[in-house]
Design a protein around this motif. Structure first.
Motif, mmCIF file in Angstrom:
data_model
loop_
_atom_site.group_PDB
_atom_site.id
_atom_site.type_symbol
_atom_site.label_atom_id
_atom_site.label_comp_id
_atom_site.label_asym_id
_atom_site.label_seq_id
_atom_site.Cartn_x
_atom_site.Cartn_y
_atom_site.Cartn_z
ATOM 1 N N GLU A 96 48.847 61.007 -4.323
ATOM 2 C CA GLU A 96 49.561 61.108 -5.610
ATOM 3 C C GLU A 96 50.971 61.676 -5.437
ATOM 4 N N ASN A 97 51.192 62.508 -4.424
ATOM 5 C CA ASN A 97 52.525 63.098 -4.238
ATOM 6 C C ASN A 97 53.443 62.271 -3.329
ATOM 7 N N THR A 98 53.049 61.030 -3.068
ATOM 8 C CA THR A 98 53.948 60.103 -2.362
ATOM 9 C C THR A 98 54.962 59.561 -3.371
ATOM 10 N N VAL A 99 56.144 59.191 -2.887
ATOM 11 C CA VAL A 99 57.205 58.694 -3.774
ATOM 12 C C VAL A 99 56.737 57.439 -4.539
ATOM 13 N N ASP A 100 57.265 57.258 -5.760
ATOM 14 C CA ASP A 100 56.876 56.153 -6.636
ATOM 15 C C ASP A 100 57.312 54.804 -6.058
ATOM 16 N N VAL A 101 56.371 53.890 -5.944
ATOM 17 C CA VAL A 101 56.684 52.566 -5.377
ATOM 18 C C VAL A 101 57.711 51.809 -6.231
ATOM 19 N N TYR A 102 57.807 52.130 -7.522
ATOM 20 C CA TYR A 102 58.756 51.429 -8.397
ATOM 21 C C TYR A 102 60.155 52.063 -8.376
ATOM 22 N N ASN A 103 60.345 53.088 -7.565
ATOM 23 C CA ASN A 103 61.683 53.657 -7.338
ATOM 24 C C ASN A 103 62.579 52.539 -6.787
ATOM 25 N N PRO A 104 63.789 52.341 -7.353
ATOM 26 C CA PRO A 104 64.634 51.216 -6.916
ATOM 27 C C PRO A 104 64.907 51.199 -5.410
ATOM 28 N N LYS A 105 64.965 52.373 -4.761
ATOM 29 C CA LYS A 105 65.216 52.412 -3.322
ATOM 30 C C LYS A 105 64.013 51.914 -2.523
ATOM 31 N N VAL A 106 62.815 52.164 -3.044
ATOM 32 C CA VAL A 106 61.608 51.647 -2.375
ATOM 33 C C VAL A 106 61.611 50.114 -2.473
ATOM 34 N N ILE A 107 61.859 49.625 -3.684
ATOM 35 C CA ILE A 107 61.869 48.175 -3.922
ATOM 36 C C ILE A 107 62.902 47.503 -3.010
ATOM 37 N N ALA A 108 64.116 48.087 -2.937
ATOM 38 C CA ALA A 108 65.174 47.492 -2.110
ATOM 39 C C ALA A 108 64.781 47.493 -0.633
ATOM 40 N N ALA A 109 64.265 48.620 -0.138
ATOM 41 C CA ALA A 109 63.931 48.721 1.293
ATOM 42 C C ALA A 109 62.766 47.812 1.663
ATOM 43 N N SER A 110 61.926 47.461 0.686
ATOM 44 C CA SER A 110 60.771 46.612 0.999
ATOM 45 C C SER A 110 61.188 45.157 1.226
ATOM 46 N N LYS A 111 62.432 44.808 0.878
ATOM 47 C CA LYS A 111 62.941 43.439 1.060
ATOM 48 C C LYS A 111 61.988 42.381 0.482
ATOM 49 N N GLY A 112 61.416 42.672 -0.656
ATOM 50 C CA GLY A 112 60.547 41.711 -1.315
ATOM 51 C C GLY A 112 59.066 41.861 -0.979
ATOM 52 N N SER A 113 58.750 42.658 0.039
ATOM 53 C CA SER A 113 57.343 42.788 0.438
ATOM 54 C C SER A 113 56.497 43.471 -0.634
ATOM 55 N N PHE A 114 57.120 44.189 -1.578
ATOM 56 C CA PHE A 114 56.357 44.822 -2.659
ATOM 57 C C PHE A 114 55.618 43.778 -3.489
ATOM 58 N N THR A 115 56.042 42.514 -3.419
ATOM 59 C CA THR A 115 55.358 41.473 -4.198
ATOM 60 C C THR A 115 54.059 41.013 -3.531
ATOM 61 N N ARG A 116 53.906 41.327 -2.247
ATOM 62 C CA ARG A 116 52.711 40.846 -1.524
ATOM 63 C C ARG A 116 51.727 41.938 -1.130
ATOM 64 N N VAL A 117 52.189 43.192 -1.134
ATOM 65 C CA VAL A 117 51.319 44.301 -0.727
ATOM 66 C C VAL A 117 50.931 45.086 -1.975
ATOM 67 N N ARG A 118 49.645 45.317 -2.181
ATOM 68 C CA ARG A 118 49.209 46.096 -3.346
ATOM 69 C C ARG A 118 49.289 47.583 -3.039
#
Lengths: 252, 252
Positions: free
Chosen positions: B137-159
Motif C-alpha cells: 500500500e505504501n508503494t507510489v501510485d501507479v497513476y502518477n504521471p511519472k510512473v505512466i511516462a516511465a512505463s512507456k505504455g506497459s501500464f496498459t498490459r500489466v495489471r
C-alpha cells in the motif's frame, strides 16, 4: 559564507565548457562525497555542513581544504534540490587512451545521451567488475553532475574514455566485439568468450551503422511479453549478468 | 483554447487526491497516448496538437472526444516539459483483488517509492511477460504521471494491485515467495520453480521484516566489483531474466 568568486566558480561547474576550462568537476551528496574522498581523485576543496564536518573531520576530511557552509548555501551552489552533506570540487583525471585489459570484458557505449543512464551504467559496470567504459565522443560527459550522482560513487572505480568506437574495435582485431541488437542471437543461447567488447547503442538510435558493421556477433535479450524495448541501462545489466554466469563471485 | 474548467481539472490530475476523487488519470506523449488508445482503458477525452490529430484522426482517434490545442497549451496542462503530441484523460480501472495465475510468476513490490522506478519495473515486467504486479500500500501510485511516462505504455498490459504483501503470501501457502536480499543464495545457482512470487524491496529499506519472515527463499545477484547495490528496477530485470532462462521466447 561562500565568497562571490567561489560561488560563481562552483555554480559554473554544472556546465561542460567551464569544467573543460578549469579541469574540475562537482561531486555532491554524502555517499558520493565519501567515495571521492576515499578514492585516488584529487579533491581541491570541500564545502560542507557543520554536521558533515563534525562527522568526518578526523578521517575523510583530515587532509583537504574545507569550508563549512549552511545547507541553503550548498543547495544554491550545487545542482541537488536537497543536500545536507556537502559539495567537493574535484580535479578531472588526465584523459588517456584506452588499452583493453589482458582478460575480461570492456563496455563500449554508443551515444548514450541521458546522464542518468550513463551514471547507472557506471554503477552496473562497477557491480560486475568491468574496469573500463569507452564512450563514443557524442555520449554525455561523465563529469556532468547528474552522471556523477547516478553513479553513486562508482565513477571513482570505473575508468571512462571518449574515443571513436570504430577505431577501438579496429585497433584490436583479436578481441571480439559483441553488440546488443534487437535481431541478435538470444543471450541465453550465446556462450561469451573470455575476452571481449560489449557494445551498447543509444535507446533511440541503436548502434551506429558503421560500428554495427564491425561487430563480430549480435546478441539480444529474449522477450516474453509486449514491451518493445528495454532501457539501455537495464539491457546492459542483463547482458553483464549473463556474461558473468559461472564466474566466481567477489567475497563480501 | 481549453476552457478554464477543463484546464483546472486536467492540471489537477497530477495530484493523487484529485485522481482518486475523479477516478481519472493523465496519459501524455505520443507513444503512451497511442498505446492507451489501443488498449481496453476507457479514454474520456484527448487534447492534442493539429499534427497528432491529422496523423491519427481516422484510426486511434476515430471514436473518442478530441480537442485540438496548441503545444504550449499541452505543456501547461500536463506534466511533461515538452509534449508535441497530446494528453488523454483516462478512466482508472476498478481495483480488484489479486488472484495469481495458475502458472508462472507474479511480482510483489514492497515500498518502491520512486515513480521512475515503478514505471521502469512495469516496462520490464511487460518485456518478461509478467501479467500481475502487486504493490504494498505504501508503494507510489501507479497513476502518477511519472510512473505512466516511465512505463512507456506497459501500464496498459500489466495489471497493478495494491495489497498488504504479507496477506497475499499467506493466502497462497502453496506458492513459493522468493525475495531479493543481499545475503540470499546466488541467482546463478538457484533453480526457479514453475510458479512463484518474486518479492522486491525498496532500495533504501529492503524488504519489510514481516514480509521477509514469510519468504520461502532468499536470492541475490552475484557481484564481481565495488558497487554496494543495484537500483531496484535493474535488480528486477536481472532476476526476471534469470527466471526466464530456458523458456521459449515470444516470436517477433
Amino acid at each position: 559564507m561562500v565568497s562571490k568568486k567561489d560561488g560563481a566558480f562552483v555554480r559554473g561547474l554544472a556546465v561542460k565548457k567551464n569544467r573543460l576550462e578549469s579541469g574540475a568537476f562537482l561531486v555532491e551528496g554524502e555517499k558520493c562525497l565519501l567515495e571521492v574522498l576515499e578514492s585516488d581523485f584529487e579533491v581541491k576543496k570541500v564545502f560542507c555542513t557543520t554536521t558533515f564536518f563534525e562527522d568526518y573531520k578526523n578521517d575523510h576530511l583530515a587532509s583537504v581544504e574545507v569550508e563549512v557552509v549552511r545547507q541553503e548555501e550548498l543547495e544554491k551552489l550545487g545542482t541537488l534540490t536537497s543536500n545536507n552533506a556537502g559539495i567537493a570540487v574535484v580535479k578531472m583525471k588526465t584523459a588517456t587512451r584506452f588499452v583493453p585489459p589482458q582478460q575480461g570484458w570492456s563496455l563500449l557505449l554508443d551515444r548514450v545521451n541521458d546522464p542518468g543512464n550513463l551514471g547507472t551504467i557506471l554503477r552496473i559496470a562497477d557491480w560486475y567488475g568491468i574496469a573500463d567504459v569507452v564512450c563514443s565522443e557524442n555520449t554525455v560527459d561523465v563529469y556532468n553532475p547528474k552522471v556523477i550522482a547516478a553513479s553513486k560513487g562508482s565513477f571513482t572505480r570505473v575508468r571512462v574514455y571518449y574515443e571513436t568506437l570504430g577505431d577501438v574495435i579496429q585497433r584490436y582485431p583479436e578481441i571480439q566485439a559483441v553488440g546488443a541488437e534487437l535481431d541478435g542471437m538470444s543471450v541465453h543461447e550465446y556462450t561469451f568468450p573470455a575476452r571481449g567488447f560489449l557494445v551498447m547503442g543509444s535507446e533511440s538510435h541503436g548502434i551506429d551503422p558503421l560500428v554495427r558493421s564491425q561487430l563480430t556477433q549480435k546478441i539480444s535479450i529474449p522477450s516474453f511479453g509486449g514491451a518493445e524495448s528495454l532501457n539501455v541501462a537495464i539491457a546492459t545489466a542483463v547482458l553483464l549478468d549473463n556474461l558473468n554466469r559461472g564466474r566466481v563471485e567477489r567475497s563480501r
